[in-house]
Write a protein that holds these residues in place. Structure first.
Motif, PDB file in Angstrom:
ATOM      1  N   LEU A   1       1.242  -0.738   0.126  1.00  0.00           N
ATOM      2  CA  LEU A   1      -0.142  -0.326   0.383  1.00  0.00           C
ATOM      3  C   LEU A   1       0.775   1.670  -0.120  1.00  0.00           C
ATOM      4  N   ARG A   2       1.849   1.049   0.690  1.00  0.00           N
ATOM      5  CA  ARG A   2       2.700   2.268   0.143  1.00  0.00           C
ATOM      6  C   ARG A   2       3.298   2.614  -0.966  1.00  0.00           C
ATOM      7  N   MET A   3       2.728   3.365  -1.734  1.00  0.00           N
ATOM      8  CA  MET A   3       2.891   3.431  -3.311  1.00  0.00           C
ATOM      9  C   MET A   3       2.844   4.573  -3.480  1.00  0.00           C
ATOM     10  N   ILE A   4       4.090   5.078  -4.342  1.00  0.00           N
ATOM     11  CA  ILE A   4       4.238   6.798  -4.945  1.00  0.00           C
ATOM     12  C   ILE A   4       3.551   7.029  -5.483  1.00  0.00           C
ATOM     13  N   LEU A   5       2.378   7.947  -5.806  1.00  0.00           N
ATOM     14  CA  LEU A   5       1.638   8.045  -7.527  1.00  0.00           C
ATOM     15  C   LEU A   5       2.539   9.779  -7.444  1.00  0.00           C
ATOM     16  N   PRO A   6       3.227  10.388  -8.227  1.00  0.00           N
ATOM     17  CA  PRO A   6       4.040  11.486  -7.960  1.00  0.00           C
ATOM     18  C   PRO A   6       4.168  12.047  -9.296  1.00  0.00           C
ATOM     19  N   ASP A   7       2.819  11.699  -9.878  1.00  0.00           N
ATOM     20  CA  ASP A   7       2.943  13.028 -11.229  1.00  0.00           C
ATOM     21  C   ASP A   7       1.688  13.961 -10.872  1.00  0.00           C
ATOM     22  N   THR A   8       1.015  14.398 -10.281  1.00  0.00           N
ATOM     23  CA  THR A   8      -0.104  15.509  -9.983  1.00  0.00           C
ATOM     24  C   THR A   8       0.790  16.941  -9.959  1.00  0.00           C
ATOM     25  N   TYR A   9       2.434  16.937  -9.677  1.00  0.00           N
ATOM     26  CA  TYR A   9       2.391  18.488  -9.785  1.00  0.00           C
ATOM     27  C   TYR A   9       3.760  18.009 -10.486  1.00  0.00           C
TER      28      TYR A   9
ATOM     29  N   TYR B   1       1.703  26.819  -9.880  1.00  0.00           N
ATOM     30  CA  TYR B   1       2.371  25.703  -8.747  1.00  0.00           C
ATOM     31  C   TYR B   1       3.250  25.136  -9.887  1.00  0.00           C
ATOM     32  N   LYS B   2       3.018  25.749 -11.633  1.00  0.00           N
ATOM     33  CA  LYS B   2       3.702  25.025 -12.381  1.00  0.00           C
ATOM     34  C   LYS B   2       5.721  25.693 -12.061  1.00  0.00           C
ATOM     35  N   ARG B   3       5.593  27.506 -10.940  1.00  0.00           N
ATOM     36  CA  ARG B   3       6.565  28.305 -10.666  1.00  0.00           C
ATOM     37  C   ARG B   3       6.936  27.248  -9.643  1.00  0.00           C
ATOM     38  N   VAL B   4       6.254  26.632  -8.570  1.00  0.00           N
ATOM     39  CA  VAL B   4       6.177  26.448  -7.348  1.00  0.00           C
ATOM     40  C   VAL B   4       6.937  24.812  -7.626  1.00  0.00           C
ATOM     41  N   PHE B   5       6.548  24.324  -7.847  1.00  0.00           N
ATOM     42  CA  PHE B   5       7.215  22.774  -8.130  1.00  0.00           C
ATOM     43  C   PHE B   5       8.132  22.878  -9.265  1.00  0.00           C
ATOM     44  N   GLY B   6       8.322  23.767  -9.505  1.00  0.00           N
ATOM     45  CA  GLY B   6       9.305  23.789 -10.959  1.00  0.00           C
ATOM     46  C   GLY B   6       9.475  22.904 -12.219  1.00  0.00           C
TER      47      GLY B   6
END
Length: 430
Positions: free
Chosen positions: A275-283, A414-419
């Motif tokens: 259950l410890r799966m990363i979903l990294p693409d939101t930002y 958000y694009k600026r904050v998350f680079g």
């Protein structure tokens, strides 16, 4: 096994509720709901229907009265005793009592909150507002209702033999895919097709076909009701909804940048293992992994749900190596717009380099492409997303800019904050 074509012909669907149960939903929804119930239960959230495929005129195809009838039926549902017993007593991901008593008591007394429906041109505006744990459970059944009503509209004028041939062709099409996949050694694949399925009966048939055709390579279904009825593993972890709402609640840019990791810190307290799966693409996957705390590298794996899947997997492998983790022990779940050709390609490319698994969605449970005149049953891209939290707009960037959502000024922020730099746009099929 239900004769689906005869069922369609005899009843024209009128006596068939599209959503039969509150657990006719994806397993990850219930896992997330418990986490939200524990950590953010008073947050007020708005969910909204978004039809990315504007060429499909839902309001012209679907009768508003019938849509309301189906939505009202969902509001009448409550958890049945055998469903509660299954959730309370079953073992999920090797863990007994996955769902806590306080959450289950709340869930057993739940009725879904009101909806707001309005026709705007050839589309429907459908929104749900209220406490986050309640309104989040509308997403999957609402999508299932709209997808199935659209299918019913197309099927309504077909004759009995035409329906028999249609479903025979669709069954053959799926079985030919299964025959290709069954030759793959060490394949791991699950049904992720609830939200945009052709119908409940069709999804159930597809799952039975996968069980018979793939044997142990088929590891389960995201649909809780089918998992319970067919004695299968319920599959699912978490989704973009969590970081989208957490981020919207952030008071400043620093808190915004930290929000996706706060989500996973809360998750870390509740779950372990697969259950410890990363979903990294939101930002954006690159930025998420670049700034991720070291403890996340120890998680079981990663789910890739947008952008080029091979690029996403390579990025994850490189990230694990940089943090002295062995990629061959990590799990990579591919889940974006898969069909058998892409599954075979990704399996061949990454087998032995990581533990590979697939969440097969719309093109498993709703692939009627090429089977009707003008392709009127082809799947299309329909989503229901959290668009506001405590009065603030939510944002999703994704690894595919064509999947981005939110106000333009907030997307830029958000694009600026998350680079997030330049991204390669890809067609969104489903």
């Amino acid at each position: 096994m239900v004769d689906i074509a005869t069922r369609v012909w005899n009843h024209k669907w009128k006596i068939d509720p599209i959503v039969r149960s509150l657990i006719d939903t994806d397993f990850y929804k219930l896992l997330m709901c418990q986490s939200v119930f524990r950590n953010k239960r008073d947050t007020q959230v708005t969910f909204s229907l978004i039809n990315r495929s504007q060429h499909v005129p839902l309001a012209k195809l679907i009768d508003e009265g019938e849509l309301r009838e189906q939505l009202d039926h969902i509001r009448s549902l409550s958890l049945r005793r055998n469903e509660s017993t299954w959730l309370r007593g079953n073992t999920f991901y090797g863990k007994r009592q996955m769902f806590r008593s306080d959450f289950m008591e709340w869930f057993e007394n739940l009725r879904l909150p009101p909806y707001h429906l309005e026709r705007v041109g050839d589309q429907y505006e459908l929104t749900f507002e209220g406490a986050w744990p309640e309104v989040m459970l509308w997403e999957i059944p609402a999508l299932a209702v709209l997808m199935e009503l659209r299918g019913r509209a197309v099927l309504n004028d077909m004759g009995r033999f035409e329906l028999q041939v249609l479903y025979a062709r669709a069954m053959t099409k799926l079985w030919e895919k299964i025959e290709k996949l069954r030759e793959v050694p060490e394949l791991r694949i699950a049904d992720f097709g609830t939200r945009r399925r052709h119908s409940f009966l069709w999804q159930d048939w597809c799952v039975q076909a996968m069980v018979e055709g793939l044997g142990s390579s088929f590891v389960g279904t995201s649909n809780c009701l089918i998992a319970k009825n067919r004695d299968l593993e319920a599959i699912g972890t978490n989704a973009h909804e969590l970081p989208m709402v957490y981020a919207a609640l952030a008071e400043n840019d620093a808190a915004l940048k930290q929000a996706p990791y706060d989500v996973l810190a809360d998750w870390h307290e509740e779950h372990d293992g697969n259950l410890r799966m990363i979903l990294p693409d939101t930002y954006g996957t690159e930025g998420f992994l670049r700034d991720a705390p070291d403890w996340l590298a120890g998680w079981t794996g990663i789910r890739i749900d947008s952008g080029d899947p091979a690029t996403g997997a390579e990025t994850a492998i490189r990230w694990w190596k940089e943090r002295s983790e062995d990629p061959t022990k990590k799990l990579v779940i591919f889940s974006d717009g898969l069909d058998e050709t892409k599954i075979l390609e990704l399996q061949a490319q990454f087998a032995g380099r990581v533990r590979v698994s697939f969440g097969w969605g719309t093109l498993l449970t709703n692939d009627f492409r090429g089977l009707t005149p003008d392709d009127r049953l082809a799947p299309f891209s329909l989503v229901c997303k959290a668009v506001e939290a405590d009065g603030r707009a939510t944002v999703k960037l994704s690894d595919n800019p064509n999947k981005a959502m939110g106000p333009a000024d907030q997307i830029a922020r958000y694009k600026r904050v998350f680079g997030v730099g330049d991204q390669a746009a890809q067609d969104v099929v489903v």
